[in-house]
Design an enzyme around this catalytic site. Structure first.
Site, PDB file in Angstrom:
ATOM      1  N   HIS A 194      -9.872  28.851  20.685  1.00  0.00           N
ATOM      2  CA  HIS A 194      -9.725  30.304  20.764  1.00  0.00           C
ATOM      3  C   HIS A 194      -9.706  30.852  22.223  1.00  0.00           C
ATOM      4  CE1 HIS A 194      -9.101  30.690  16.547  1.00  0.00           C
ATOM      5  NE2 HIS A 194     -10.333  30.791  16.234  1.00  0.00           N
TER       6      HIS A 194
ATOM      7  N   HIS B  70      -7.102  37.392  13.919  1.00  0.00           N
ATOM      8  CA  HIS B  70      -8.118  36.805  13.438  1.00  0.00           C
ATOM      9  C   HIS B  70      -8.758  37.576  12.443  1.00  0.00           C
ATOM     10  CE1 HIS B  70     -11.261  33.795  12.641  1.00  0.00           C
ATOM     11  NE2 HIS B  70     -10.692  32.834  13.701  1.00  0.00           N
TER      12      HIS B  70
ATOM     13  N   GLU C  90      -4.188  32.969   9.836  1.00  0.00           N
ATOM     14  CA  GLU C  90      -4.010  33.241  11.320  1.00  0.00           C
ATOM     15  C   GLU C  90      -2.781  32.573  11.641  1.00  0.00           C
ATOM     16  OE1 GLU C  90      -7.521  31.427  13.282  1.00  0.00           O
ATOM     17  OE2 GLU C  90      -7.979  31.477  11.211  1.00  0.00           O
TER      18      GLU C  90
HETATM   19  C1  GLA Z   1     -10.829  29.418  13.126  1.00  0.00           C
HETATM   20  C2  GLA Z   1     -11.271  28.111  13.142  1.00  0.00           C
HETATM   21  C3  GLA Z   1     -12.528  28.074  12.320  1.00  0.00           C
HETATM   22  C4  GLA Z   1     -13.389  28.846  12.934  1.00  0.00           C
HETATM   23  C5  GLA Z   1     -12.991  30.212  12.748  1.00  0.00           C
HETATM   24  C6  GLA Z   1     -14.010  31.542  13.625  1.00  0.00           C
HETATM   25  O1  GLA Z   1     -10.207  29.628  12.115  1.00  0.00           O
HETATM   26  O2  GLA Z   1     -10.160  27.170  12.639  1.00  0.00           O
HETATM   27  O3  GLA Z   1     -12.974  26.642  12.398  1.00  0.00           O
HETATM   28  O4  GLA Z   1     -13.793  28.592  14.254  1.00  0.00           O
HETATM   29  O5  GLA Z   1     -11.670  30.390  13.697  1.00  0.00           O
HETATM   30  O6  GLA Z   1     -15.212  30.985  13.112  1.00  0.00           O
END
Ligand code: GLA
Length: 378
Positions: free
Chosen positions: A133, A206, A343
């Site tokens: 991220h 998210h 997402e």
């Molecule tokens: C995304 C990642 C997950 C996790 C979340 C936040 O979905 O793929 O592995 O890190 O963000 O916890």
């Protein structure tokens, strides 16, 4: 007609016509703003807007975080269906990225490194050997965005200028994310960006949903359809291997609506690696434009969430890393699988996979993606 009633009719007509000219529907389009704390000496502002059916969304300029989404169930009873906090401080820090805009690069970049036009860029690592991220400090979920309530619409626009070199990425990247709530019960998320040097970009939202209402148990009984015949399997660090694998005959086949929990504990290699679902599905797009990505139904309340997007992929994440260490709204403890994320995105680690759809934005180009969350009940 008496002169007085004639006057009423004319006044009503003028008001209606001017409303139409201003782009307003008959519902009121007032965006409320309130001071919601402070970050780096700047005010955090929470924007709240409601549509004609009473659906209400709140979002703040810190991280572009969607703080709440209140929607009715099949009996008209409203609940807040996203995990989050009652205060902005609750999000500082926000390890699970609850409700946030993620970027510059949503999801993972392997070994915090990519090569572009012959130059190798190094990013801060925050997920074992990888960058998740967008990095560590000034990522999209952790900065104050410029913000502007929309005029004549229910929504807000957030703009952020990520400077050349920020978190290791090249180019001054100007990003605008707009949230618009329509009277068709849709929350439009519009992403635009421009850069002055070629750079990878992958932005996503998210939000963690629980259609029973946040804090109301796990999401394993929700039924989900994902419009994808393939997904991108991962290695032990959750980096795609590069393969686009058919979902047929695997626990990743959600082409027909299936309970999230039906196969989540199967001894499938990919499920074990992901600690559940934490994978990118390759959406079945026919042509340009938005396509249906997923539809989720919660049987006890009848609430339905439909996600459509212009993006090529969706990361379906079942909150496997929620472990009860985050206490959210009204003291609710968020345990494992208390929320799911959809997402919409480009594929993880695309800068290191030339065969994946490109995530490189060049100067002079306009980045534009759109995702719509549509709410209903049946
Ligand atoms: C995304 C990642 C997950 C996790 C979340 C936040 O979905 O793929 O592995 O890190 O963000 O916890």
């Amino acid at each position: 007609m008496t002169p007085r009633s004639f006057l009423y009719v004319v006044t009503a007509l003028v008001l209606t016509i001017s409303g139409v000219l201003l782009g307003q529907s008959t519902s009121k389009t007032e965006v409320q703003q309130k001071r919601f704390g402070e970050r780096d000496g700047r005010p955090v502002i929470l924007y709240t807007f409601k549509n004609a059916h009473g659906i209400e969304v709140s979002a703040m300029n810190y991280g572009g975080i969607i703080q709440s989404i209140r929607v009715p169930d099949r009996n008209g009873k409203f609940a807040d269906i996203v995990l989050g906090h009652d205060t902005s401080e609750g999000y500082m820090p926000n390890p699970p990225y609850l409700g946030a805009i993620v970027g510059r690069y949503a999801n993972r970049i392997a070994n915090g490194s990519f090569t572009l036009d012959g130059k190798t860029y190094t990013l801060p690592k925050n997920d074992g050997p990888n960058t998740l991220h967008g990095g560590v400090t000034k990522t999209f979920d952790k900065v104050i965005w410029e913000s502007q309530p929309l005029k004549g619409k229910n929504g807000v626009a957030f703009t952020y200028l990520s400077r050349d070199g920020e978190e290791g990425f090249p180019g001054n990247l100007k990003v605008t994310v707009t949230y618009t709530l329509t009277d068709a019960n849709e929350l439009y998320i519009d992403y635009q960006a421009e850069t002055d040097k070629a750079t990878p970009i992958n932005v996503s939202q998210h939000s963690y949903f629980n259609l029973k209402g946040e804090g109301n148990g796990d999401i394993l009984d929700h039924e989900i359809m994902i419009n994808a015949d393939k997904f991108t399997p991962v290695d032990k660090n959750l980096i795609p291997t590069g393969e686009l694998r058919s979902v047929k005959g695997t626990p990743f086949d959600f082409t027909t609506s299936t309970k999230i929990g039906a196969r989540i504990e199967d001894k499938d290699e990919q499920l074990v690696l992901g600690h559940g679902y934490d994978h990118n599905w390759v959406l079945n797009h026919n042509g340009e434009g938005r396509t249906l990505a997923a539809r989720v139904y919660e049987p006890t309340t009848g609430r339905v969430l439909e996600v459509s997007t212009t993006q090529p992929g969706v990361q379906f994440y079942t909150g496997n890393f929620l472990d009860g260490s985050v206490t959210g709204k009204e003291g609710h403890v968020y345990k494992r699988r208390y929320g799911f994320c959809l997402e919409t995105q480009h594929f993880p680690d695309s800068p290191n996979h030339p065969s994946f759809p490109t995530t490189i934005l060049k100067p002079g180009e306009k980045f534009h993606q759109e995702t719509v969350f549509k709410f209903s009940a049946k």
